[in-house]
Design a protein around this motif. Structure first.
Motif, mmCIF file in Angstrom:
data_model
loop_
_atom_site.group_PDB
_atom_site.id
_atom_site.type_symbol
_atom_site.label_atom_id
_atom_site.label_comp_id
_atom_site.label_asym_id
_atom_site.label_seq_id
_atom_site.Cartn_x
_atom_site.Cartn_y
_atom_site.Cartn_z
ATOM 1 N N VAL A 62 -17.856 6.766 24.343
ATOM 2 C CA VAL A 62 -17.673 5.513 23.578
ATOM 3 C C VAL A 62 -17.283 4.307 24.331
ATOM 4 O O VAL A 62 -16.228 4.531 25.015
ATOM 5 N N TYR A 63 -17.783 3.516 24.223
ATOM 6 C CA TYR A 63 -17.430 1.924 24.385
ATOM 7 C C TYR A 63 -16.910 1.006 23.606
ATOM 8 O O TYR A 63 -17.741 1.161 22.665
ATOM 9 N N VAL A 64 -15.790 0.412 23.837
ATOM 10 C CA VAL A 64 -15.341 -0.604 22.988
ATOM 11 C C VAL A 64 -15.218 -1.839 23.724
ATOM 12 O O VAL A 64 -15.616 -2.055 24.983
ATOM 13 N N ARG A 87 -26.058 12.725 27.259
ATOM 14 C CA ARG A 87 -24.994 12.052 26.701
ATOM 15 C C ARG A 87 -25.491 11.456 25.245
ATOM 16 O O ARG A 87 -26.816 10.927 25.325
ATOM 17 N N LEU A 88 -24.466 11.061 24.699
ATOM 18 C CA LEU A 88 -24.502 10.210 23.385
ATOM 19 C C LEU A 88 -23.647 9.157 23.889
ATOM 20 O O LEU A 88 -22.422 9.219 23.557
ATOM 21 N N CYS A 89 -24.233 7.932 23.914
ATOM 22 C CA CYS A 89 -23.487 6.612 24.185
ATOM 23 C C CYS A 89 -23.459 5.885 22.947
ATOM 24 O O CYS A 89 -24.303 5.490 22.687
ATOM 25 N N VAL A 90 -22.204 5.470 22.772
ATOM 26 C CA VAL A 90 -21.926 4.797 21.350
ATOM 27 C C VAL A 90 -21.093 3.355 21.978
ATOM 28 O O VAL A 90 -19.888 3.539 22.543
ATOM 29 N N ILE A 91 -21.581 2.404 21.318
ATOM 30 C CA ILE A 91 -21.009 1.012 21.559
ATOM 31 C C ILE A 91 -20.631 0.560 20.300
ATOM 32 O O ILE A 91 -21.373 0.101 19.456
ATOM 33 N N LYS A 92 -19.121 0.408 20.296
ATOM 34 C CA LYS A 92 -18.589 -0.003 18.880
ATOM 35 C C LYS A 92 -18.148 -1.373 19.234
ATOM 36 O O LYS A 92 -18.245 -2.273 20.311
#
Length: 368
Positions: A62-64, A87-92
């Motif tokens: 997770v990237y914030v 990978r599951l990359c999540v940008i919030k």
């Protein structure tokens, strides 16, 4: 993840459109444009469930929007593409996360990110939540190669009932006719708010059919503030509804400052739109000039029906808002934006805003 399919950019109407069109073959990149994180969280959960069903182990990253996160993500794209770990990359908070890329001195980062995204393998899944009403075209172009795309929007009045009934059908619940009317009247008209309220109904009552009384009970306890609705009420000169919606903002909330400033920005955007439309409607009066009007208003991509609807709405709003009202609102918003950031009136924002809006409604009343 061989079953995760790369494809040309495809726009989905909403999450249901994605769920029922793609089965377990999903885009390896997905851009979700919505101010509300509720819908995006459902998207992330859906991807996780599909990846678990496929059986391969995967890492969630997770990237914030923190200092250095954008640069870190760009540099890590290389290793993601070189090594085959799933990978599951999540940008919030994508609006803040990607904002530096709009600066002219960050063009190098933009090109590096664009190149990295184009080479993402099936082993890396990227989900981005752009938490804003709109996304700049420059940023949207980063996801033009093989990405899924959903842009949340409010339903038009003639869409609300069918949209609600579609959600009810998928959630396997029903309502009495008068309960449906009440739900539509009281609930902000978007996929996310409809679905969230329906899930609350199911959780709250634990049943599958709901009466008017039950819907009223739930909605009376649900006080989600809707800035879009507030803007609509102001520019339609609906004073009672405007202040009723505004009362949902709790002055003692930890997010109050952010809510006020976001509201001021939305009102400023809409005021500028009305000012621009007022000028263009005078210049392009005939039917032959409509295409030029749509082009200058940024409406070229709209369907013919939507163009007609939005143009008619703008005409009504420009009739309600005189030059005096537009100028007063503009000056008030600039002043409030400055004052709300000053610590001296932190406890008086609510009163200050109401005072300004009451004067605006007086100006509007004098015009009509």
């Amino acid at each position: 993840m061989s079953e995760l399919e790369k494809k040309q950019t495809i726009e989905y109407q909403d999450l249901y459109d994605l769920f029922f069109k793609t089965s377990d073959k999903l885009p390896s990149k997905f851009l979700y444009v919505s101010e509300d994180s509720f819908e995006f969280d459902l998207l992330v959960d859906y991807y996780k469930s599909i990846m678990k069903k496929q059986g391969a182990a995967f890492e969630v990253v997770v990237y914030v929007s923190e200092t250095g996160d954008l640069e870190k993500f760009i540099s890590e794209l290389f290793s993601m593409n070189m090594f085959s770990q799933n990978r599951l990359c999540v940008i919030k908070s994508g609006s803040d996360f990607l904002k530096p890329l709009l600066s002219s001195n960050k063009e190098k980062y933009y090109e590096e990110l664009k190149a990295g995204l184009s080479k993402i393998t099936d082993e890396t899944i990227l989900l981005v939540h752009y938490d804003s009403k709109e996304i700049p075209l420059k940023l949207k172009k980063l996801f033009s190669d093989g990405a899924g795309y959903i842009k949340s929007r409010n339903y038009f009045p003639n869409e609300a009932r069918n949209s609600l009934e579609r959600i009810l059908k998928h959630e396997k619940i029903s309502m009495d006719i008068d309960a449906i009317d009440e739900f539509i009247y009281k609930t902000p008209p978007s996929f996310g708010t409809y679905l969230r309220s329906i899930k609350k109904l199911k959780s709250y009552f634990g049943k599958k059919h709901f009466s008017l009384l039950e819907v009223k009970e739930l909605l009376s306890a649900t006080t989600d503030y809707n800035p879009d609705q507030l803007v609509e009420f102001l520019f339609s000169n609906s004073r009672f509804e405007f202040f009723k919606e505004f009362s949902k903002i709790r002055p003692d909330s930890t997010d109050t400052d952010k809510l006020y400033l976001r509201l001021l920005n939305r009102l400023l955007e809409k005021n500028n739109e009305i000012r621009k439309a007022k000028i263009l409607l005078k210049k392009f009066r005939s039917k032959d000039d409509e295409n030029e009007f749509y082009k200058l208003m940024g409406m070229e991509s709209y369907s013919p029906a939507r163009k007609k609807f939005v143009r008619s709405k703008l005409i009504r709003e420009t009739e309600i808002f005189s030059d005096k009202a537009i100028s007063y609102l503009y000056e008030s918003l600039i002043e409030m934006n400055f004052q709300f950031k000053a610590s001296s009136i932190k406890d008086k924002q609510n009163f200050y805003f109401i005072q300004k809006m009451e004067k605006l409604f007086l100006i509007l009343s004098a015009n009509n």
